[in-house]
Design an enzyme around this catalytic site. Structure first.
Site, PDB file in Angstrom:
ATOM      1  N   ASP A  52     -34.863  24.934 -89.059  1.00 25.17           N
ATOM      2  CA  ASP A  52     -35.085  23.954 -88.514  1.00 25.17           C
ATOM      3  C   ASP A  52     -35.132  23.681 -86.935  1.00 25.17           C
ATOM      4  OD1 ASP A  52     -32.639  23.954 -87.269  1.00 25.17           O
ATOM      5  OD2 ASP A  52     -31.588  23.214 -88.967  1.00 25.17           O
ATOM      6  N   ASP A  54     -34.353  21.478 -83.295  1.00 25.55           N
ATOM      7  CA  ASP A  54     -33.551  20.382 -82.829  1.00 25.55           C
ATOM      8  C   ASP A  54     -34.111  20.016 -81.816  1.00 25.55           C
ATOM      9  OD1 ASP A  54     -31.028  20.892 -84.662  1.00 25.55           O
ATOM     10  OD2 ASP A  54     -31.256  22.949 -83.720  1.00 25.55           O
ATOM     11  N   ASP A 128     -24.192  27.073 -76.008  1.00 25.63           N
ATOM     12  CA  ASP A 128     -23.342  28.321 -76.185  1.00 25.63           C
ATOM     13  C   ASP A 128     -23.813  29.394 -75.765  1.00 25.63           C
ATOM     14  OD1 ASP A 128     -25.223  28.083 -78.222  1.00 25.63           O
ATOM     15  OD2 ASP A 128     -23.715  28.120 -80.221  1.00 25.63           O
TER      16      ASP A 128
HETATM   17  P1  ATP Z   1     -29.806  27.843 -86.529  1.00 28.54           P
HETATM   18  O1  ATP Z   1     -30.670  28.763 -86.463  1.00 28.54           O
HETATM   19  O2  ATP Z   1     -28.692  28.247 -87.485  1.00 28.54           O
HETATM   20  O3  ATP Z   1     -30.098  26.515 -86.883  1.00 28.54           O
HETATM   21  P2  ATP Z   1     -28.852  26.964 -83.876  1.00 28.54           P
HETATM   22  O4  ATP Z   1     -29.041  27.589 -82.894  1.00 28.54           O
HETATM   23  O5  ATP Z   1     -30.223  26.015 -83.958  1.00 28.54           O
HETATM   24  O6  ATP Z   1     -29.131  27.950 -85.071  1.00 28.54           O
HETATM   25  P3  ATP Z   1     -27.514  24.735 -84.576  1.00 28.54           P
HETATM   26  O7  ATP Z   1     -26.185  24.608 -85.057  1.00 28.54           O
HETATM   27  O8  ATP Z   1     -28.580  24.003 -85.373  1.00 28.54           O
HETATM   28  O9  ATP Z   1     -27.603  26.182 -84.379  1.00 28.54           O
HETATM   29  O10 ATP Z   1     -27.112  24.138 -83.018  1.00 28.54           O
HETATM   30  C1  ATP Z   1     -28.453  23.663 -82.219  1.00 28.54           C
HETATM   31  C2  ATP Z   1     -28.151  24.232 -80.603  1.00 28.54           C
HETATM   32  O11 ATP Z   1     -27.113  23.306 -80.286  1.00 28.54           O
HETATM   33  C3  ATP Z   1     -27.782  25.559 -80.275  1.00 28.54           C
HETATM   34  O12 ATP Z   1     -29.072  26.400 -80.526  1.00 28.54           O
HETATM   35  C4  ATP Z   1     -26.912  25.415 -79.420  1.00 28.54           C
HETATM   36  O13 ATP Z   1     -27.693  25.290 -78.173  1.00 28.54           O
HETATM   37  C5  ATP Z   1     -25.975  23.959 -79.529  1.00 28.54           C
HETATM   38  N1  ATP Z   1     -24.915  24.256 -80.111  1.00 28.54           N
HETATM   39  C6  ATP Z   1     -24.529  24.125 -81.423  1.00 28.54           C
HETATM   40  N2  ATP Z   1     -23.417  24.426 -81.788  1.00 28.54           N
HETATM   41  C7  ATP Z   1     -22.821  24.585 -80.493  1.00 28.54           C
HETATM   42  C8  ATP Z   1     -21.345  25.077 -79.845  1.00 28.54           C
HETATM   43  N3  ATP Z   1     -20.371  25.044 -80.966  1.00 28.54           N
HETATM   44  N4  ATP Z   1     -21.108  25.067 -78.777  1.00 28.54           N
HETATM   45  C9  ATP Z   1     -22.180  25.016 -77.727  1.00 28.54           C
HETATM   46  N5  ATP Z   1     -23.490  24.765 -77.969  1.00 28.54           N
HETATM   47  C10 ATP Z   1     -23.469  24.488 -79.360  1.00 28.54           C
HETATM   48 MG    MG Z   2     -30.714  24.471 -85.554  1.00 29.91          MG
END
Ligand code: ATP
Ligand code: MG
Length: 486
Positions: A52, A54, A128
């Site tokens: 997805d 963000d 993160d």
């Molecule tokens: P995925 O491919 O699983 O969606 P993602 O990196 O996009 O991986 P998400 O959980 O959708 O993960 O979170 C979007 C973004 O928000 C992350 O890439 C990160 O920058 C930030 N983020 C999410 N959770 C945390 C956290 N616990 N601490 C710090 N930053 C976070």
């Molecule tokens: Mg994501």
């Protein structure tokens, strides 16, 4: 900070969904800064298909709501953000965040509220991993990289921003995210993280709500890399934090189910997120059932009580939503039905709402060397391939075989068939509850009927024994240690 040309990093608007572009455009038109951030940018750079996208902006949630009106819903308390619908997609739109204020952290440093708005520079350091902190402006064709993240992408390195210890203390879920990304991307975990990722450090996860741990575990179990993930959960002592009463050991069933789940995801097939929990908790369920049996509890009640106990204990770590709980119990209960079906119930079973999941589970058990399935996995597999006439013949053969073997042994289970789920879905909650109550009552009556006379006469368990009358009350099992001594 370096500004990268998007095209040089493998990014282009053609790879984005119309929804994320529309949201970036609407925010920009309203005068706000808006970027794509996180996994979407990272995965595109790696040539992967993002799960997805963000978005992040300098508009506050209230301002985002003004831009999108009824298409937007503000969610979250600890971490407030906007959910915006565009076409059939739902995009998470977050506001730039500044470091949290001291007053909203717990004694161990965990951030309890994180809604302090800030600038893009502040926002990047709150994320993160470096690889998750790149900001892509698709219309300008640029990527803002504040922390040499692009180098980490090229070197396949998973690096936390800031001091790893502090970042884990602020949010222990980042430990799970470390393993998730290491397994998903095949990246090396940075030495700074390895140095502090100790069993003591994982204790911090005790502070995290079981709801959040369930959500995160679902992301881990459904990313298509379970085979890589499971050994990491053991190696980094996360297993014990996530799974109550489960020895850190990958059983043949878990291994087989992990491979199967990963394969299904790679083929674009759907998976039920609760299925892997049914696999993980199968052994504790069997042990608990044995415990009740050893106390003389009849099979049906031992199974019911064992599943309640195991799921309740697990819920002290990761909450199991009601739908998942029902699913898991039905898959387990199906095992008994599928291994020793009554001939006249075979067609009913095939049409049962939970047949597919129960059968898949049975087959996995069989393929992983579980002799208790009595080769019924293969039997059902073949049965489904037959036409109607062949099915009738197969049932007749099965009936004959069963009669023959019943003559030889009295071991066969002679439990009545009770449908697990009603075929026609009942919609109203009250109606569902009433049906459930009636079913429990009926089951209880049947159980009492089946209590051997010897027991009714005072040996073993009598019909008015509390276990047969007991209402399934909420019990705090968090301090109970299940094991052979109980
Ligand atoms: P995925 O491919 O699983 O969606 P993602 O990196 O996009 O991986 P998400 O959980 O959708 O993960 O979170 C979007 C973004 O928000 C992350 O890439 C990160 O920058 C930030 N983020 C999410 N959770 C945390 C956290 N616990 N601490 C710090 N930053 C976070
Ligand atoms: Mg994501």
């Amino acid at each position: 900070m370096q500004t990268l040309r998007a095209s040089k990093c493998g990014l282009s608007t053609s790879k984005l969904s119309p929804a994320i572009l529309e949201i970036i455009d609407s925010l920009s038109k309203a005068g706000y800064d808006a970027y794509i951030v996180g996994g979407g940018v990272r995965d595109l750079m790696l040539g992967e298909n993002p799960k997805d996208f963000d978005a992040v902006t300098n508009a506050t949630p209230a301002q985002i709501k003004q831009v999108f009106g009824r298409r937007c819903r503000i969610i979250g308390r600890r971490f407030e953000l906007a959910h915006v619908h565009s076409g059939r997609e739902l995009i998470e739109v977050a506001t730039f965040r500044a470091p949290p204020k001291k007053a909203v952290t717990s004694a161990s440093g965990m951030i309890l509220r994180d809604n302090n708005w800030g600038s893009i520079e502040q926002d990047f350091s709150r994320r993160d991993f470096s690889i998750n902190a790149m900001y892509y402006q698709p219309r300008q064709g640029i990527v803002l990289d504040f922390c040499e993240a692009f180098q980490d992408i090229q070197q396949k390195k998973l690096r936390l921003l800031g001091d790893p210890k502090q970042r884990f203390e602020e949010d222990p879920v980042r430990m799970l995210r470390t393993l998730r990304f290491a397994a998903k991307l095949g990246f090396q975990i940075d030495q700074g993280i390895l140095d502090i990722f100790t069993p003591e450090c994982t204790q911090l996860l005790r502070e995290v709500s079981p709801h959040r741990l369930y959500d995160e575990s679902q992301k881990m179990f459904s990313m298509g890399k379970l085979t890589q993930l499971l050994p990491l959960l053991i190696q980094f002592h996360i297993w014990q934090q996530l799974l109550a009463d489960l020895k850190p050991k990958i059983t043949p069933l878990m291994q087989r189910a992990a491979e199967n789940t990963d394969k299904r995801i790679a083929q674009g097939k759907s998976i039920n997120s609760a299925f892997f929990y049914a696999v993980l908790l199968w052994q504790p369920y069997l042990e608990r059932m044995e415990f009740y049996r050893s106390k003389g509890v009849i099979d049906a009640e031992a199974r019911a009580q064992a599943s309640i106990d195991v799921l309740k204990r697990q819920a002290t770590r990761t909450i199991i939503p009601r739908f998942a709980e029902t699913f898991i119990r039905e898959v387990w209960e199906m095992q008994t039905r599928l291994i020793a079906p009554k001939a006249q119930h075979i067609m009913q079973l095939v049409n049962h709402a939970r047949f597919r999941a129960g059968f898949d589970f049975l087959l996995l058990r069989e393929q992983s060397g579980d002799a208790a399935t009595q080769n019924m996995g293969a039997w059902w597999e073949q049965f489904q391939e037959l036409n109607n006439d062949q099915k009738e013949k197969a049932i007749a053969d099965y009936r004959r075989q069963q009669q023959r073997s019943r003559k030889k042994t009295t071991e066969q289970s002679a439990e009545p068939f009770v449908p697990l789920v009603l075929e026609t879905e009942v919609n109203s909650r009250a109606a569902r509850r009433a049906k459930q109550k009636a079913l429990v009552k009926q089951q209880r009556a049947e159980i009492i009927d089946k209590v051997p006379v010897s027991m009714q006469q005072g040996q073993g368990i009598s019909p008015d024994h509390p276990i047969l009358k007991r209402r399934r009350v909420q019990r705090d099992l968090s301090h109970v240690v299940f094991g052979p001594t109980q």
